[in-house]
Write an enzyme that holds these catalytic residues in place. Structure first.
Site, PDB file in Angstrom:
ATOM      1  CE1 TYR A  82      43.384  47.324  43.791  1.00 48.67           C
ATOM      2  CE2 TYR A  82      43.930  46.886  41.502  1.00 48.67           C
ATOM      3  CZ  TYR A  82      43.951  46.505  42.831  1.00 48.67           C
ATOM      4  OH  TYR A  82      44.547  45.339  43.186  1.00 48.67           O
ATOM      5  CG  ASP A 106      36.007  47.872  40.936  1.00 44.48           C
ATOM      6  OD1 ASP A 106      35.484  48.180  42.027  1.00 44.48           O
ATOM      7  OD2 ASP A 106      37.163  47.404  40.850  1.00 44.48           O
TER       8      ASP A 106
HETATM    9 CU   LIG Z   1      44.483  43.598  42.421  1.00 43.13          CU
END
Ligand SMILES: [Cu+2]
Length: 390
Positions: free
Chosen positions: A167, A97
Site C-alpha cells: 500500500y 499500520d
Molecule cells: Cu484498501
C-alpha cells in the site's frame, strides 16, 4: 538594587500565569520546520511540522489570522495520525499500520512534478534524508467563474507519501483561506491480501464471500481502513478553557430543531448520521469563536473484537491531554492504557483542562479487477469548520 530586584520578582510573578496560558511555540519563522502561507484575502496560516517514526508528519502550534486581523488566533496545539487499523474480512489479518509498520519511516520521496509550484522539504527518518513533505498553495477559481466576481478559494496543502507493504498512503492536511481545515488520508499502491483460487473451486467459493475476484486466478480480500486522528485543540490564548458542545438535529413535524448539550466529562460518541450530529469546540465560556467538528465519510462502520479492539467501538472520543496517550491502539508505555477506549475515564472532568478530540473514519474497501496492478486512490476526509472567527 533592592528596587530593581523587587521589580524583577514582581515582573516574574505577573508573567508566571502567562507562561501557563500561552504554550511555547515549537518553532519560529527562522526554523526549517516553520510553515507559513499568506492568502489573497489577507488571511494567514502558520504552524510547525515535526516528524515521528510511527505517525510520520505531525503539526503543532497551528494559528489562523483572519482577513481583517493582524492577530494570529491559535486553533490547534498538535494534530497527528493516531492509527490506521486495517482488519481484513477473512478475520485473520488485522494490521495496525502506523505502529506495527513504522508508517513514518515508510515515507518516500515526492517527485518535483508532483509538488509543482510548491516547496519540497527534507524529512530525516531513522535511515535517511528524504524530500518527503510537499507544501503547496492550491487555487480554486470555480466560484469566481460562476458568479463573475473576483472570489477565489485558496488553501495551503501539505502532503507526504508512505509505503506500508504493498500500500501507499498519502496523508493530506488542508488549511483554507476562510479558516476551514480538512484532514484526509488517501490510499493507493497495490492490493495487499490476494489469494490464489486457480483450479480450486472450493477455495474460490470461500473467498468470493470475503472479497472480489480480480482475475481468473485471484481474489482480492476486502478489508476496512479505520483512520484515527488525535487533535489537541487550543482555541485562543488559553489552552485550558475550551468548551465542548454536542449538537444534534431532531425532526419536529416538518422542522428540524437543533439540540445542544455541554460535554463536561471525558466521553465517547458515535456519529449518528440521521441526526446530523456534530461537535463544537468553543474558545471559552465568554467567546463565540469556535470550530465545528463536521463528520466526514461515515457511511461504513467497523466494530472489532470485543475487548481487544474496544477502540473501534466509537467514532469520536473526548479526553483531556495526556502526552503518552497518542495512539488509538498499540499505545505502549502509558500506565497500562493500551488503546483509546482506556483513555476515557468515567466522570473525569474536562473543565479547565486541555482538550483532545479523537476522530475516526472507516472505509470498507472491496477490491476490483480495475485495481490490479495498481489502485486509484481511495480517500477519506473530514472537516473542522470555523464559526465567528471573523
Ligand atoms: Cu484498501
Amino acid at each position: 538594587m533592592f528596587t530593581s530586584m523587587r521589580f524583577w520578582i514582581i515582573s516574574f510573578v505577573i508573567a508566571l500565569p502567562c507562561l501557563f496560558l500561552q504554550p511555547a511555540y515549537a518553532c519560529t519563522a527562522a526554523d526549517d520546520n516553520y510553515i507559513h502561507e499568506n492568502f489573497t484575502n489577507g488571511a494567514q496560516w502558520s504552524m510547525c511540522w515535526e516528524f515521528n517514526d510511527d505517525e510520520g508528519i505531525y503539526l503543532t502550534d497551528i494559528t489562523y489570522t483572519p482577513p481583517d486581523s493582524n492577530t494570529p488566533f491559535r486553533v490547534i496545539n498538535e494534530v497527528n495520525i493516531a492509527q490506521i487499523f486495517v482488519p481484513y474480512d477473512n478475520g485473520q489479518d488485522r494490521f495496525h499500520d502506523v505502529t506495527t509498520y513504522s508508517f513514518g519511516d515508510g515515507i518516500i520521496a515526492i517527485k518535483p512534478q508532483n509538488c509543482a509550484n510548491g516547496k519540497l522539504t527534507t524529512v530525516s527518518t531513522m535511515y535517511e534524508d528524504i524530500r518527503g513533505l510537499c507544501q503547496r498553495k492550491v487555487l480554486d477559481t470555480t466560484i469566481n467563474s460562476v458568479i463573475g466576481t473576483p472570489s477565489t478559494s485558496e488553501h495551503l496543502l501539505l502532503f507526504s507519501s508512505h509505503q506500508v507493504g504493498a500500500y501507499n498512503y498519502i496523508p493530506e492536511w488542508k488549511f483554507y483561506n476562510n479558516g476551514m481545515i480538512e484532514f484526509a488520508i488517501g490510499a493507493t499502491g497495490a492490493l495487499e491480501t490476494i489469494v490464489n483460487i486457480h483450479n480450486n473451486p472450493d477455495r474460490e467459493k470461500k473467498y468470493r464471500k470475503l472479497g472480489w475476484k480480480i482475475d481468473n486466478k485471484t481474489v482480492g480480500v476486502s478489508h476496512v481502513h479505520n483512520y484515527f486522528w488525535r487533535i489537541d485543540f487550543a482555541l485562543g490564548d488559553n489552552e485550558n478553557d475550551d468548551i465542548v458542545k454536542i449538537v444534534q438535529y431532531k425532526k419536529q413535524g416538518n422542522k428540524i430543531i437543533a439540540k445542544w448539550r455541554d460535554v463536561v466529562v471525558e466521553s465517547r460518541f458515535n456519529n449518528k448520521a440521521e441526526n446530523n450530529r456534530g461537535w463544537l469546540i468553543q474558545e471559552n465560556v465568554n467567546s463565540n469563536k469556535s470550530y465545528h467538528v463536521q463528520p466526514g465519510d461515515s457511511g461504513h462502520r467497523f466494530v472489532g473484537i470485543k475487548k481487544k479492539e474496544a477502540f473501534t467501538r466509537n467514532d469520536l472520543y473526548i479526553t483531556k491531554d495526556v502526552a503518552c496517550e497518542r495512539y488509538a491502539s498499540q499505545n505502549y508505555a502509558c500506565n497500562n492504557k493500551k488503546q483509546l477506549s482506556d483513555f476515557v475515564q468515567s466522570n473525569a472532568s474536562i473543565e479547565n483542562k486541555d482538550i483532545v478530540v479523537w476522530y475516526s473514519l472507516s472505509l470498507h474497501h472491496i477490491p476490483r479487477g480495475e485495481e490490479s496492478p495498481e489502485m486509484d486512490m481511495h480517500r477519506n476526509s473530514f472537516k473542522l469548520i470555523p464559526k465567528n472567527l471573523y
